[in-house]
Write a protein that holds these residues in place. Structure first.
Motif, PDB file in Angstrom:
ATOM      1  N   ASN A   1       0.827  -1.213   0.000  1.00 47.79           N
ATOM      2  CA  ASN A   1       0.000   0.000   0.000  1.00 47.79           C
ATOM      3  C   ASN A   1       0.859   1.260   0.000  1.00 47.79           C
ATOM      4  N   THR A   2       2.045   1.180   0.610  1.00 48.85           N
ATOM      5  CA  THR A   2       2.958   2.321   0.584  1.00 48.85           C
ATOM      6  C   THR A   2       3.397   2.633  -0.839  1.00 48.85           C
ATOM      7  N   PHE A   3       3.695   1.602  -1.607  1.00 45.02           N
ATOM      8  CA  PHE A   3       4.082   1.806  -3.001  1.00 45.02           C
ATOM      9  C   PHE A   3       2.912   2.370  -3.813  1.00 45.02           C
ATOM     10  N   TYR A   4       1.703   1.844  -3.576  1.00 42.06           N
ATOM     11  CA  TYR A   4       0.536   2.370  -4.297  1.00 42.06           C
ATOM     12  C   TYR A   4       0.349   3.855  -4.008  1.00 42.06           C
ATOM     13  N   THR A   5       0.493   4.229  -2.736  1.00 46.55           N
ATOM     14  CA  THR A   5       0.330   5.639  -2.358  1.00 46.55           C
ATOM     15  C   THR A   5       1.375   6.510  -3.037  1.00 46.55           C
ATOM     16  N   ASN A   6       2.633   6.040  -3.066  1.00 41.91           N
ATOM     17  CA  ASN A   6       3.704   6.813  -3.707  1.00 41.91           C
ATOM     18  C   ASN A   6       3.424   7.016  -5.194  1.00 41.91           C
ATOM     19  N   ILE A   7       2.953   5.958  -5.858  1.00 45.89           N
ATOM     20  CA  ILE A   7       2.676   6.056  -7.296  1.00 45.89           C
ATOM     21  C   ILE A   7       1.524   7.024  -7.550  1.00 45.89           C
ATOM     22  N   THR A   8       0.451   6.924  -6.750  1.00 45.92           N
ATOM     23  CA  THR A   8      -0.702   7.810  -6.928  1.00 45.92           C
ATOM     24  C   THR A   8      -0.318   9.261  -6.696  1.00 45.92           C
ATOM     25  N   THR A   9       0.518   9.510  -5.678  1.00 45.65           N
ATOM     26  CA  THR A   9       0.977  10.871  -5.402  1.00 45.65           C
ATOM     27  C   THR A   9       1.792  11.418  -6.568  1.00 45.65           C
ATOM     28  N   LYS A  10       2.686  10.575  -7.104  1.00 40.81           N
ATOM     29  CA  LYS A  10       3.488  10.988  -8.249  1.00 40.81           C
ATOM     30  C   LYS A  10       2.597  11.296  -9.454  1.00 40.81           C
ATOM     31  N   ALA A  11       1.549  10.484  -9.654  1.00 37.33           N
ATOM     32  CA  ALA A  11       0.684  10.662 -10.821  1.00 37.33           C
ATOM     33  C   ALA A  11      -0.061  11.985 -10.785  1.00 37.33           C
ATOM     34  N   LYS A  12      -0.320  12.508  -9.575  1.00 40.07           N
ATOM     35  CA  LYS A  12      -1.010  13.789  -9.454  1.00 40.07           C
ATOM     36  C   LYS A  12      -0.133  14.946  -9.911  1.00 40.07           C
ATOM     37  N   ASP A  13       1.185  14.799  -9.697  1.00 39.14           N
ATOM     38  CA  ASP A  13       2.114  15.886 -10.014  1.00 39.14           C
ATOM     39  C   ASP A  13       2.812  15.705 -11.354  1.00 39.14           C
ATOM     40  N   GLU A  14       2.965  14.453 -11.807  1.00 41.32           N
ATOM     41  CA  GLU A  14       3.723  14.191 -13.021  1.00 41.32           C
ATOM     42  C   GLU A  14       2.899  13.296 -13.948  1.00 41.32           C
ATOM     43  N   ALA A  15       2.616  13.812 -15.139  1.00 39.89           N
ATOM     44  CA  ALA A  15       1.783  13.071 -16.097  1.00 39.89           C
ATOM     45  C   ALA A  15       2.413  11.745 -16.497  1.00 39.89           C
ATOM     46  N   ASP A  16       3.768  11.669 -16.447  1.00 43.52           N
ATOM     47  CA  ASP A  16       4.455  10.438 -16.852  1.00 43.52           C
ATOM     48  C   ASP A  16       4.076   9.252 -15.973  1.00 43.52           C
ATOM     49  N   TYR A  17       3.626   9.522 -14.752  1.00 46.67           N
ATOM     50  CA  TYR A  17       3.308   8.439 -13.820  1.00 46.67           C
ATOM     51  C   TYR A  17       1.856   7.967 -13.937  1.00 46.67           C
ATOM     52  N   GLN A  18       1.038   8.636 -14.745  1.00 47.89           N
ATOM     53  CA  GLN A  18      -0.374   8.278 -14.805  1.00 47.89           C
ATOM     54  C   GLN A  18      -0.577   6.884 -15.395  1.00 47.89           C
ATOM     55  N   ALA A  19       0.207   6.534 -16.415  1.00 41.18           N
ATOM     56  CA  ALA A  19       0.089   5.183 -16.989  1.00 41.18           C
ATOM     57  C   ALA A  19       0.511   4.132 -15.979  1.00 41.18           C
ATOM     58  N   ILE A  20       1.577   4.413 -15.196  1.00 38.47           N
ATOM     59  CA  ILE A  20       2.027   3.486 -14.154  1.00 38.47           C
ATOM     60  C   ILE A  20       0.953   3.337 -13.086  1.00 38.47           C
ATOM     61  N   ASP A  21       0.320   4.453 -12.728  1.00 39.76           N
ATOM     62  CA  ASP A  21      -0.734   4.429 -11.719  1.00 39.76           C
ATOM     63  C   ASP A  21      -1.910   3.570 -12.183  1.00 39.76           C
ATOM     64  N   ALA A  22      -2.265   3.686 -13.466  1.00 37.03           N
ATOM     65  CA  ALA A  22      -3.373   2.885 -14.002  1.00 37.03           C
ATOM     66  C   ALA A  22      -3.063   1.391 -13.937  1.00 37.03           C
ATOM     67  N   LYS A  23      -1.819   1.015 -14.303  1.00 34.55           N
ATOM     68  CA  LYS A  23      -1.421  -0.396 -14.223  1.00 34.55           C
ATOM     69  C   LYS A  23      -1.417  -0.885 -12.779  1.00 34.55           C
ATOM     70  N   ALA A  24      -0.916  -0.040 -11.872  1.00 38.41           N
ATOM     71  CA  ALA A  24      -0.846  -0.428 -10.456  1.00 38.41           C
ATOM     72  C   ALA A  24      -2.241  -0.668  -9.887  1.00 38.41           C
ATOM     73  N   LYS A  25      -3.211   0.146 -10.286  1.00 37.74           N
ATOM     74  CA  LYS A  25      -4.585  -0.033  -9.791  1.00 37.74           C
ATOM     75  C   LYS A  25      -5.174  -1.366 -10.260  1.00 37.74           C
ATOM     76  N   ILE A  26      -4.839  -1.772 -11.488  1.00 36.99           N
ATOM     77  CA  ILE A  26      -5.319  -3.069 -11.984  1.00 36.99           C
ATOM     78  C   ILE A  26      -4.707  -4.208 -11.165  1.00 36.99           C
ATOM     79  N   VAL A  27      -3.409  -4.104 -10.881  1.00 33.48           N
ATOM     80  CA  VAL A  27      -2.731  -5.125 -10.079  1.00 33.48           C
ATOM     81  C   VAL A  27      -3.366  -5.220  -8.702  1.00 33.48           C
ATOM     82  N   LYS A  28      -3.613  -4.075  -8.074  1.00 37.03           N
ATOM     83  CA  LYS A  28      -4.224  -4.070  -6.734  1.00 37.03           C
ATOM     84  C   LYS A  28      -5.617  -4.673  -6.762  1.00 37.03           C
ATOM     85  N   GLN A  29      -6.401  -4.328  -7.775  1.00 35.26           N
ATOM     86  CA  GLN A  29      -7.757  -4.855  -7.881  1.00 35.26           C
ATOM     87  C   GLN A  29      -7.758  -6.381  -7.999  1.00 35.26           C
ATOM     88  N   GLU A  30      -6.901  -6.925  -8.863  1.00 34.20           N
ATOM     89  CA  GLU A  30      -6.848  -8.371  -9.048  1.00 34.20           C
ATOM     90  C   GLU A  30      -6.320  -9.081  -7.802  1.00 34.20           C
TER      91      GLU A  30
END
Length: 519
Positions: free
Chosen positions: A55-84
């Motif tokens: 969950n710490t890694f998920y939070t870090n990725i989501t925070t990065k995605a808010k500030d940096e557009a480059d992380y939005q694709a990573i955030d989307a993949k991470a959410k799929i992994v968490k859901q599954e």
């Protein structure tokens, strides 16, 4: 009569031995059950710690995605992994609740050993009804869920041979070897309740571990890409001034001229393939004047993906003569026909001395240099060293006298950037395979791959996550400083996170994570 008495006494002694042996066996059975329950509860606790770490890694990725557009694709993949992963974990948890029932209290002081040893709830759940001893519909559903989750994980590791092998082994549901029991029979048939709970909890623990491996890989890959790309830009290397009709060649390179680079460039003056790190294009020198240079550079990254980088715009000037009256007229009409070139592109880095060069076409004497911020000192003819001050930009102004006595001035704006983040490494790699016996002797280090300045750093502390153990904070840079390292076994994936370092320039920072596979 005496013989008959001795025979009766011997029978009594034999009976007492049988009772004694039975009592010993009962006590041993209880100790085994107690050990199984302890293992089960320990795995549950460890799985919760792994979940918190993920969950710490998920939070870090989501925070990065808010500030940096480059992380939005990573955030989307991470959410799929968490859901599954959550869906699989919760499904197994529902099975555990059915096996335990309402009467079992984990870790109770007065352990109900009969309940722990009872296999009835397990048999009713998985082998009662259609399918019988081969597994009913609920059992087949469990096998299907495990297979589907394994296949989902495999889509993320792709060509990683070690990860693929590990996932196939951990989530295998096929019998191994001739005449072996099926996975269902081996894990659950006639198994005591506490053993079935342990096997189900291991599925949950393995799911959380592999979930963490994938999310860490997503984040580590993005950090590595940022270190590689943010340190470089596409750059034109042109003659600057060309005599009309002369042959001239334009070189296009990425940053500090990486001779391992492969790809192509598309520019306003033509296209070419990259060979030995650069692309060469012949310039059009048939017409006098200043010509603009723009374009894109396409190259293949270390992951095999095609990356496109914008090339910093530039110009080249074609003149009829380099020192005649015509050249003087051009210079007088366009006194900006000179150049200021940073040895490391139009970027200066905070905290280091940046070499700057400047020339002015038609100058009849030395060139002087000033900057809008920071400090600039001479480093020889037409060369200076600049140390940036505050702000995100600095304007350099170069001046010189023409033969006519007129003052010629050239101005260029450079970006001021901090040092790129350090990369965490063990044995010089961000992902290393290390034999278990050698783990304690390894050290966590940092480097700045392909950065153009001689920066070094020392690791002051880091956190380590060994499977089955809580996250441990270690001062210094030695893996041997972690007590949990001794618990690592072959096939484990160890994560080194929260790496704190101090650079040789006195700056502190956080390095990217390191992944270690125990061999």
């Amino acid at each position: 009569m005496a013989g008959g008495g001795n025979n009766a006494r011997q029978k009594m002694i034999n009976l007492m031995y049988l009772v004694f042996i039975a009592m010993m066996a009962l006590n041993v059975d209880r100790e085994v059950l107690r050990s199984f329950e302890s293992i089960y509860l320990t795995m549950e606790s460890s799985t919760q710690l792994t979940t918190e770490n993920n969950n710490t890694f998920y939070t870090n990725i989501t925070t990065k995605a808010k500030d940096e557009a480059d992380y939005q694709a990573i955030d989307a993949k991470a959410k799929i992994v968490k859901q599954e992963a959550d869906a699989f974990y919760n499904y197994v948890e529902s099975l555990k609740q059915e096996v335990k029932g309402a009467n079992y209290t984990p870790g109770a002081e007065e352990t109900d050993y009969n309940l722990l040893a009872n296999s009835e709830s397990v048999m009713n759940l998985f082998f009662k009804g259609k399918g019988g001893d081969n597994g009913n519909e609920k059992a087949q559903e469990l096998v299907s869920k495990v297979n589907n989750f394994r296949n989902f994980l495999l889509t993320y590791v792709k060509d990683d041979v070690n990860s693929t092998k590990r996932i196939n082994q951990v989530f295998a549901t096929e019998p191994v070897g001739k005449g072996k029991k099926s996975w269902l029979l081996e894990k659950f048939y006639e198994q005591p309740m506490v053993a079935a709970l342990s096997n189900l909890t291991k599925l949950q623990a393995d799911a959380r571990t592999e979930e963490g491996n994938i999310v860490r890989d997503l984040l580590a890959g993005k950090l590595k890409e940022k270190i590689e790309l943010n340190a470089f830009e596409g750059m034109f290397v042109s003659p600057g001034i060309v005599k009309v009709g002369d042959e001239a060649v334009l070189n296009v390179v990425l940053g500090a001229y990486d001779n391992s680079l492969s790809g192509s460039v598309q520019t306003s003056v033509g296209s070419a393939q990259i060979v030995n790190g650069k692309a060469s294009i012949k310039l059009n020198t048939s017409s006098v004047g200043i010509h603009q240079l723009t374009g894109d550079l396409t190259y293949k990254s270390s992951t095999g993906e095609n990356k496109v980088v914008k090339i910093v715009p530039s110009t080249y000037q074609v003149v009829a003569q380099t020192l005649d009256v015509k050249a003087a007229e051009i210079i007088e009409k366009d006194p900006t026909g000179g150049s200021i070139v940073a040895d490391n592109l139009r970027v200066v880095y905070r905290g280091v001395d940046n070499p700057i060069s400047a020339t002015i076409n038609g100058a009849n004497g030395p060139v002087s240099m000033s900057s809008s911020s920071g400090s600039t000192s001479s480093a020889g003819a037409n060369r200076w060293n600049h140390t940036p001050g505050a702000g995100n930009e600095v304007v350099f102004t170069a001046t010189a006298k023409a033969s006519s006595g007129k003052t010629l001035t050239v101005r260029e704006t450079f970006r001021v950037k901090p040092l790129p983040p350090a990369r965490g490494v063990v044995m010089g790699k961000v992902a290393a395979g290390i034999p278990q016996a050698s783990l304690a002797s390894q050290r966590v280090r940092v480097d700045w791959p392909d950065f153009l300045f001689p920066v070094k750093g020392e690791v002051e502390s880091f956190s380590i996550k060994v499977p089955g153990k809580p996250i441990e904070r270690v001062n210094g840079n030695s893996l041997g400083g972690a007590s949990s390292i001794s618990a690592a076994k072959r096939g484990d994936n160890i994560s080194i996170i929260n790496i704190k370092y101090k650079s040789s320039l006195g700056q502190s920072g956080d390095a990217s994570i390191v992944s270690i596979e125990v061999l």
